[in-house]
Design an enzyme around this catalytic site. Sequence first.
Site, PDB file in Angstrom:
ATOM      1  N   HIS A  78      -9.854   1.064   4.579  1.00 16.49           N
ATOM      2  CA  HIS A  78      -8.588   1.229   5.300  1.00 16.49           C
ATOM      3  C   HIS A  78      -8.815   2.144   6.504  1.00 16.49           C
ATOM      4  O   HIS A  78      -9.618   3.084   6.435  1.00 16.49           O
ATOM      5  CB  HIS A  78      -7.523   1.821   4.369  1.00 16.49           C
ATOM      6  CG  HIS A  78      -6.157   1.779   4.977  1.00 16.49           C
ATOM      7  ND1 HIS A  78      -5.730   2.711   5.889  1.00 16.49           N
ATOM      8  CD2 HIS A  78      -5.140   0.900   4.823  1.00 16.49           C
ATOM      9  CE1 HIS A  78      -4.489   2.406   6.264  1.00 16.49           C
ATOM     10  NE2 HIS A  78      -4.114   1.314   5.636  1.00 16.49           N
ATOM     11  N   ASN A 116       0.873  -1.176   0.000  1.00 17.04           N
ATOM     12  CA  ASN A 116       0.000   0.000   0.000  1.00 17.04           C
ATOM     13  C   ASN A 116       0.913   1.230   0.000  1.00 17.04           C
ATOM     14  O   ASN A 116       1.492   1.576   1.029  1.00 17.04           O
ATOM     15  CB  ASN A 116      -0.902  -0.024   1.241  1.00 17.04           C
ATOM     16  CG  ASN A 116      -1.810   1.186   1.311  1.00 17.04           C
ATOM     17  OD1 ASN A 116      -1.802   2.030   0.402  1.00 17.04           O
ATOM     18  ND2 ASN A 116      -2.575   1.299   2.380  1.00 17.04           N
ATOM     19  N   TRP A 117       1.007   1.851  -1.154  1.00 14.32           N
ATOM     20  CA  TRP A 117       1.924   3.000  -1.266  1.00 14.32           C
ATOM     21  C   TRP A 117       1.326   4.271  -0.657  1.00 14.32           C
ATOM     22  O   TRP A 117       1.998   5.284  -0.551  1.00 14.32           O
ATOM     23  CB  TRP A 117       2.282   3.254  -2.745  1.00 14.32           C
ATOM     24  CG  TRP A 117       3.124   2.185  -3.371  1.00 14.32           C
ATOM     25  CD1 TRP A 117       3.597   1.047  -2.782  1.00 14.32           C
ATOM     26  CD2 TRP A 117       3.613   2.154  -4.723  1.00 14.32           C
ATOM     27  NE1 TRP A 117       4.339   0.307  -3.679  1.00 14.32           N
ATOM     28  CE2 TRP A 117       4.356   0.969  -4.880  1.00 14.32           C
ATOM     29  CE3 TRP A 117       3.480   3.001  -5.822  1.00 14.32           C
ATOM     30  CZ2 TRP A 117       4.981   0.616  -6.084  1.00 14.32           C
ATOM     31  CZ3 TRP A 117       4.094   2.663  -7.028  1.00 14.32           C
ATOM     32  CH2 TRP A 117       4.833   1.483  -7.152  1.00 14.32           C
ATOM     33  N   LYS A 118       0.048   4.214  -0.298  1.00 14.38           N
ATOM     34  CA  LYS A 118      -0.638   5.384   0.298  1.00 14.38           C
ATOM     35  C   LYS A 118      -0.424   6.620  -0.585  1.00 14.38           C
ATOM     36  O   LYS A 118      -0.408   6.491  -1.803  1.00 14.38           O
ATOM     37  CB  LYS A 118      -0.179   5.580   1.742  1.00 14.38           C
ATOM     38  CG  LYS A 118      -0.364   4.297   2.571  1.00 14.38           C
ATOM     39  CD  LYS A 118      -0.208   4.473   4.054  1.00 14.38           C
ATOM     40  CE  LYS A 118      -0.423   3.144   4.761  1.00 14.38           C
ATOM     41  NZ  LYS A 118      -0.364   3.243   6.210  1.00 14.38           N
ATOM     42  N   SER A 165       3.227  -2.040  10.472  1.00 12.76           N
ATOM     43  CA  SER A 165       4.674  -2.096  10.699  1.00 12.76           C
ATOM     44  C   SER A 165       5.302  -3.448  10.331  1.00 12.76           C
ATOM     45  O   SER A 165       6.183  -3.937  11.032  1.00 12.76           O
ATOM     46  CB  SER A 165       5.013  -1.711  12.138  1.00 12.76           C
ATOM     47  OG  SER A 165       4.584  -0.382  12.411  1.00 12.76           O
ATOM     48  N   GLY A 200       2.267   2.368  10.982  1.00 13.10           N
ATOM     49  CA  GLY A 200       3.208   3.476  10.866  1.00 13.10           C
ATOM     50  C   GLY A 200       3.876   3.850  12.177  1.00 13.10           C
ATOM     51  O   GLY A 200       4.491   4.904  12.286  1.00 13.10           O
ATOM     52  N   GLU A 246      -5.548  -4.907  10.495  1.00 16.63           N
ATOM     53  CA  GLU A 246      -4.545  -3.869  10.698  1.00 16.63           C
ATOM     54  C   GLU A 246      -4.860  -3.120  11.994  1.00 16.63           C
ATOM     55  O   GLU A 246      -5.653  -2.158  11.976  1.00 16.63           O
ATOM     56  CB  GLU A 246      -4.556  -2.873   9.538  1.00 16.63           C
ATOM     57  CG  GLU A 246      -4.245  -3.489   8.193  1.00 16.63           C
ATOM     58  CD  GLU A 246      -3.633  -2.476   7.223  1.00 16.63           C
ATOM     59  OE1 GLU A 246      -2.542  -2.751   6.720  1.00 16.63           O
ATOM     60  OE2 GLU A 246      -4.239  -1.412   6.991  1.00 16.63           O
ATOM     61  N   GLU A 255      -7.188   4.518   7.655  1.00 22.28           N
ATOM     62  CA  GLU A 255      -6.972   5.951   7.381  1.00 22.28           C
ATOM     63  C   GLU A 255      -8.208   6.556   6.712  1.00 22.28           C
ATOM     64  O   GLU A 255      -8.551   7.710   6.951  1.00 22.28           O
ATOM     65  CB  GLU A 255      -5.704   6.135   6.535  1.00 22.28           C
ATOM     66  CG  GLU A 255      -4.459   5.915   7.385  1.00 22.28           C
ATOM     67  CD  GLU A 255      -3.265   5.342   6.660  1.00 22.28           C
ATOM     68  OE1 GLU A 255      -3.230   5.373   5.419  1.00 22.28           O
ATOM     69  OE2 GLU A 255      -2.350   4.835   7.349  1.00 22.28           O
ATOM     70  N   GLY A 273       2.846  -1.018   4.398  1.00 22.81           N
ATOM     71  CA  GLY A 273       2.878   0.402   4.090  1.00 22.81           C
ATOM     72  C   GLY A 273       4.310   0.872   3.891  1.00 22.81           C
ATOM     73  O   GLY A 273       4.909   0.677   2.827  1.00 22.81           O
ATOM     74  N   GLY A 274       4.874   1.465   4.927  1.00 21.49           N
ATOM     75  CA  GLY A 274       6.200   2.090   4.841  1.00 21.49           C
ATOM     76  C   GLY A 274       7.278   1.223   4.195  1.00 21.49           C
ATOM     77  O   GLY A 274       8.040   1.701   3.344  1.00 21.49           O
TER      78      GLY A 274
HETATM   79  P1  13P Z   1       2.786   0.490   7.820  1.00 26.45           P
HETATM   80  O1  13P Z   1       3.360  -0.776   7.240  1.00 26.45           O
HETATM   81  O2  13P Z   1       3.512   1.707   7.378  1.00 26.45           O
HETATM   82  O3  13P Z   1       2.605   0.382   9.306  1.00 26.45           O
HETATM   83  O4  13P Z   1       1.306   0.646   7.202  1.00 26.45           O
HETATM   84  C1  13P Z   1       0.427  -0.419   7.280  1.00 26.45           C
HETATM   85  C2  13P Z   1      -0.759  -0.109   6.464  1.00 26.45           C
HETATM   86  O5  13P Z   1      -1.554   0.756   6.795  1.00 26.45           O
HETATM   87  C3  13P Z   1      -0.934  -0.851   5.208  1.00 26.45           C
HETATM   88  O6  13P Z   1      -2.204  -0.643   4.672  1.00 26.45           O
END
Ligand code: 13P
Length: 253
Positions: A95, A9-11, A213, A173, A167, A97, A234-235
């Site tokens: 998600h 997920n590149w957000k 994470s 994050g 999640e 977010e 994510g990250g």
């Molecule tokens: P991180 O891996 O940066 O914690 O993000 C997880 C996430 O929200 C994937 O959708």
Amino acid sequence: MRRPIIAANWKMHMTLGEGTELAQGIVKGCRDMDDVDIVLAPPFTALSTVRKEIHDTPIALCAQNLYWEEKGAFTGEVSAAMLKDVGCDYAIVGHSERRQLFGEIDRSANKKVLAALTHDLIPILCVGETDAERDRGVTYVVVDRQVKEALKDVAATQLDRIVIAYEPIWAIGTGRTATPAQAEEVHQSIRGQLAKLFDTDAAETVRLLYGGSVKPDNVDDLMAEADIDGALVGGASLKPDSFNRICGFERRT
Ligand code: 13P
């Protein structure tokens, strides 16, 4: 046996140039991995560009969101048919977010799941509790509700076309990963709930991803758990080296 999925997920990251470079690095490292489904979710603006990079590879394209209506006056929204048209096979739905920052609720997640299925997109439905909810001991109440509401009117025969990502919001994050045992407990509970809502055989087909994470140094232990079928990253998906290492997680049998 459920086939593992590692999804990136590149957000809200990656210009076209950056996304091209990242996709090329992932293709280089992952194109020959034939025992895992690899899925990339760039921002809408980069879907078409990334699709060109992954074109003749098994890597699949995913949207980060969708809107449930077919078409019309919905400024800023993108439909499931449009995503299918640009080459997506998956779409992230609900998600945390989106829920926390953009007011999404279980009902909208449900409409999005149904729209995705109608257009032959695999929804990656995200669920998970906040820190405060975990502290109050209501993790299972929250996750059960999110799963039940989002899968309303879904048929048992459609479950093999649904992916659920657990999640925990406190792990996203933050560098604070759920331990493999903590994640596995919730995954088992989700699978148990699916068995109750649908049936045991259908519940066994659903791939359950863990997100929050996930990094090269914790993915092996997470993936060793029986009900963790993959990761939503994510990250650590923003650099080819770390994402490729996650896709190459240690296969323990
Ligand atoms: P991180 O891996 O940066 O914690 O993000 C997880 C996430 O929200 C994937 O959708």
